[in-house]
Design an enzyme around this catalytic site. Structure first.
Site, mmCIF file in Angstrom:
data_model
loop_
_atom_site.group_PDB
_atom_site.id
_atom_site.type_symbol
_atom_site.label_atom_id
_atom_site.label_comp_id
_atom_site.label_asym_id
_atom_site.label_seq_id
_atom_site.Cartn_x
_atom_site.Cartn_y
_atom_site.Cartn_z
ATOM 1 N N CYS A 63 0.724 -1.200 0.034
ATOM 2 C CA CYS A 63 0.003 0.114 0.225
ATOM 3 C C CYS A 63 1.022 1.061 0.024
ATOM 4 C CB CYS A 63 -0.968 0.097 1.229
ATOM 5 S SG CYS A 63 -1.918 1.563 1.647
ATOM 6 N N TYR A 194 -5.665 6.821 -9.245
ATOM 7 C CA TYR A 194 -6.853 6.180 -8.848
ATOM 8 C C TYR A 194 -7.960 6.656 -9.440
ATOM 9 C CZ TYR A 194 -4.394 3.688 -5.134
ATOM 10 O OH TYR A 194 -3.303 2.905 -4.370
#
Length: 352
Positions: A63, A194
Site C-alpha cells: 500500500c 486512482y
C-alpha cells in the site's frame, strides 16, 4: 482504491472494503476520507499518550499510504518505540490478513485479521478496514487509521524517541509551501492515479487522465531545477510523492491506464525517484512483488484473470541518477538511518 484505504461508497454500494468492487459504472471515482482521527500525542489529550512499546503500526508493504509510514518510521528511527506488523499483499472482503506470519496471526496482537482490531475500537465498524493503522497493544484496539496525520505525528509528537541524527521532515520555514505542494500531490497524483484506474466512464477517465498528466508535467518542470520538492533536504512532501512514483511503471501505467508515458521516460522525475530510492529509508522499504500482487489480484473487476505481470525490469532503480549536481543535502544536518531492522527486510528478489 487499493483496498488499503476506504472504498468509494458508490462503487461498494454502501458495503465497504469489498473485494472486486472498485469501479462504479458511469461515475467518477471519489475517495472516502472518513478515518478514525484519534491522535497519539505527548499530552495524551485524546486518551492515547506517547509511550514507547505501547503501539503497533500495521502497514502492508503493498500500500502506498502505508509505505509512507514505514519510510518515516525508519527515517526517524522509531523502530524501538513503535513496533511494525505487516499484513500480506492481498485481502478478502473482510479485511487485510496476517498470512505472512506464522500460523497466520500477528505475533504481537495475536489476530488473524486487522478487522478484529477495528471491531475492538468500534464494534461492527462499517467503514474501510484500512492500512496504515496504529493499534493500542494493551487493548488490541485501533487508535487511528488517519494516514497523513500518523506520519506528521511521528515527526512532531514522538521527538523524544527519534534517533540521533533524525532528519527534520517538517521544517517550520517550509510548512506553508509544503501544505500547498502536498495538497496538489495528493489530489492530482497520489489520488489522481486512482481516479484514472477506477473511472466509471470514458468522460471520467479522460478528465482524470488530463489532470494527472498536468500535475506530472508540473513536477517534471519543478524537479528539473531542484533536487527535492521543497528546500534543499528531504521532507514529508518527498515521502508522499515517492510512494506513488515507485509504483508507477509497475502498476499505474498499465493497470490504471496512466499510460501517456512511463516514469522512466521523464528525465527529471525518473532521476528524482531513483535518487530517493537509493537513499537509505526509501528503496529498502519497497517490495515490488507484493505491490504487483496486491493490485493485480485484488482488483478483480480491472483484472479478472488475476494474472500478475512479470515485468517491468526493476534493475534501473539502481542506476546512477546524477541528481547530486543539483546540490542539496538529503538529511540536512542529520544522518542516514542505519541498516534495516532484523526481521523487517524486504524479501530477497522482491526489491530492485
Amino acid at each position: 482504491m487499493t483496498g488499503t484505504e476506504a472504498t468509494d461508497t458508490a462503487a461498494a454500494g454502501g458495503d465497504y472494503s469489498t473485494r472486486g468492487s472498485y469501479v462504479s459504472g458511469g461515475q467518477e471515482y471519489t475517495r472516502d476520507t472518513n478515518y478514525i482521527e484519534t491522535r497519539i500525542t505527548r499530552d495524551g489529550r485524546d486518551g492515547y499518550p506517547v509511550e514507547p512499546g505501547r503501539y503497533r503500526l500495521i502497514a502492508a508493504r503493498a500500500c502506498p499510504w502505508a509505505n509512507r509510514t514505514i519510510i518515516v518510521r525508519r527515517l526517524l528511527g522509531l523502530e524501538d518505540a513503535i513496533s511494525l506488523g505487516m499484513p500480506g499483499p492481498t485481502h478478502d472482503s473482510r479485511s487485510w490478513t496476517f498470512d505472512l506470519d506464522p500460523d497466520g496471526k500477528d505475533p504481537v496482537l495475536g489476530i488473524e485479521r486487522l478487522q478484529e482490531a477495528f471491531f475492538r475500537r468500534v464494534p461492527g465498524y462499517t467503514r474501510g478496514i484500512t492500512v496504515p493503522a496504529v493499534v493500542d497493544i494493551p487493548s488490541g484496539a485501533v487508535v487511528t487509521n488517519n494516514f497523513p496525520q500518523i506520519t506528521e505525528d511521528f515527526s512532531t509528537e514522538w521527538t523524544e524517541f527519534h534517533r540521533e541524527g533524525a532528519p527534520n521532515l517538517l521544517p517550520a520555514e517550509h510548512l506553508e509551501e509544503m501544505r500547498v505542494v502536498n495538497k496538489r500531490i495528493f489530489t492530482e497524483v497520489n489520488n489522481g492515479v486512482y481516479r484514472c484506474g477506477f473511472a466509471g466512464s470514458q468522460e471520467a477517465y479522460d478528465a482524470a487522465y488530463e489532470r494527472l498528466w498536468a500535475a506530472m508535467d508540473w513536477l517534471e518542470d519543478r524537479l528539473s531545477r531542484q533536487r527535492y520538492l521543497i528546500g534543499d533536504t528531504i521532507t514529508e512532501a518527498d515521502v508522499r510523492l515517492f510512494t506513488t512514483l515507485v509504483r508507477f511503471d509497475a502498476v499505474y501505467h498499465g493497470h490504471f491506464k496512466c499510460n501517456r508515458n512511463k516514469l522512466t521516460e521523464m528525465p527529471a522525475l525518473w532521476g528524482y525517484a531513483r535518487d530517493l530510492f537509493q537513499t537509505p529509508g526509501f528503496g529498502d522499504t519497497v517490495d515490488f512483488v507484493q505491490i504487483k500482487q496486491h493490485y493485480y489480484i485484488v482488483h478483480e473487476d480491472l483484472n479478472p484473470t488475476q494474472i500478475v505481470p512479470a515485468g517491468p525490469d526493476t534493475s534501473g532503480w539502481l542506476t546512477p541518477h546524477g541528481r547530486e549536481a543539483l546540490g542539496g543535502r538529503p538529511f540536512g544536518d542529520g544522518t542516514p538511518p542505519g541498516p534495516v531492522r532484523a526481521g523487517e527486510e524486504v524479501a530477497p528478489g522482491h526489491g530492485a
